[in-house]
Design an enzyme around this catalytic site. Structure first.
Site, PDB file in Angstrom:
ATOM      1  N   GLY A  48       0.841  -1.198   0.000  1.00 37.86           N
ATOM      2  CA  GLY A  48       0.000   0.000   0.000  1.00 37.86           C
ATOM      3  C   GLY A  48       0.869   1.238   0.000  1.00 37.86           C
ATOM      4  CG  PHE A  49       3.367   2.299   2.392  1.00 44.85           C
ATOM      5  CD1 PHE A  49       3.540   2.872   3.643  1.00 44.85           C
ATOM      6  CD2 PHE A  49       3.546   0.927   2.235  1.00 44.85           C
ATOM      7  CE1 PHE A  49       3.895   2.080   4.735  1.00 44.85           C
ATOM      8  CE2 PHE A  49       3.899   0.131   3.321  1.00 44.85           C
ATOM      9  CZ  PHE A  49       4.076   0.704   4.572  1.00 44.85           C
ATOM     10  CG  HIS A  50      -1.226   3.484  -2.869  1.00 43.66           C
ATOM     11  ND1 HIS A  50      -0.584   2.279  -2.874  1.00 43.66           N
ATOM     12  CD2 HIS A  50      -2.534   3.221  -3.026  1.00 43.66           C
ATOM     13  CE1 HIS A  50      -1.469   1.325  -3.041  1.00 43.66           C
ATOM     14  NE2 HIS A  50      -2.660   1.855  -3.131  1.00 43.66           N
ATOM     15  CB  ALA A  51      -4.227   8.475  -1.078  1.00 46.33           C
ATOM     16  NE  ARG A  96      -5.378   3.518  -0.225  1.00 43.56           N
ATOM     17  CZ  ARG A  96      -6.538   3.449  -0.890  1.00 43.56           C
ATOM     18  NH1 ARG A  96      -6.830   2.380  -1.593  1.00 43.56           N
ATOM     19  NH2 ARG A  96      -7.328   4.501  -0.930  1.00 43.56           N
TER      20      ARG A  96
END
Ligand code: T46
Length: 132
Positions: A48-51, A96
């Site tokens: 993840g580590f993005h929107a 997230r």
């Protein structure tokens, strides 16, 4: 208001086992354009580590479990996805992260849009700037 929005998908069980249905008309608040799943995640790997700007999704661990973090730039909340009946609705403009995948984890995701890399915000700084 909580950032964690859980949708319950009841089991339709009988003496043969269980069946879980996810249908737009009832439980899924968008037209499903794409389905993908994440499996065989290596130990101690986080994802993840993005929107997303436009994309809405529902994530369900149909096997095993993982810990999801949802962050709106001000608050950060977490939830264990640990049941095939438990869907996490992830609306637009939410950061997230997925952590602590069990070895048997299969994370199924229902998506409102086709894959589009330009919809991703992959830097937390850019995410924060976008919200200002
Ligand atoms: C999300 C979380 C929950 C595709 O080509 N098509 C697809 O439909 C997807 C989802 C990904 N990809 C490519 C893009 C990357 O080259 O597969 C590679 C891995 O994707 P990513 O690093 O974005 O994977 P995760 O696990 O960090 O995030 C995924 C989704 O991409 C994302 O939308 O919300 O799961």
């Amino acid at each position: 208001m909580s950032l964690i929005k859980i949708i319950n998908f009841p089991s339709i069980g009988d003496d043969r086992g269980s069946l879980v249905a996810m249908e737009t008309i009832d439980k899924v608040p968008f037209e499903i354009k794409r389905v993908y799943f994440i499996l065989d995640t290596l130990k101690n790997v986080s994802r993840g580590f993005h929107a997303h700007k436009q994309l809405k999704q529902i994530a369900i661990c149909v096997s095993g479990k993982c810990r999801m973090i949802i962050d709106d730039g001000k608050n950060r909340e977490e939830v264990w996805l640990d049941s095939p009946n438990k869907g996490l609705l992830i609306e637009t403009n939410l950061w997230r992260e997925m952590h602590d995948f069990s070895e048997d984890c299969v994370l199924l995701v229902l998506a409102s849009e086709h894959y589009n890399e330009s919809d991703y915000i992959r830097s937390y700084d850019d995410f924060k700037k976008m919200l200002d």
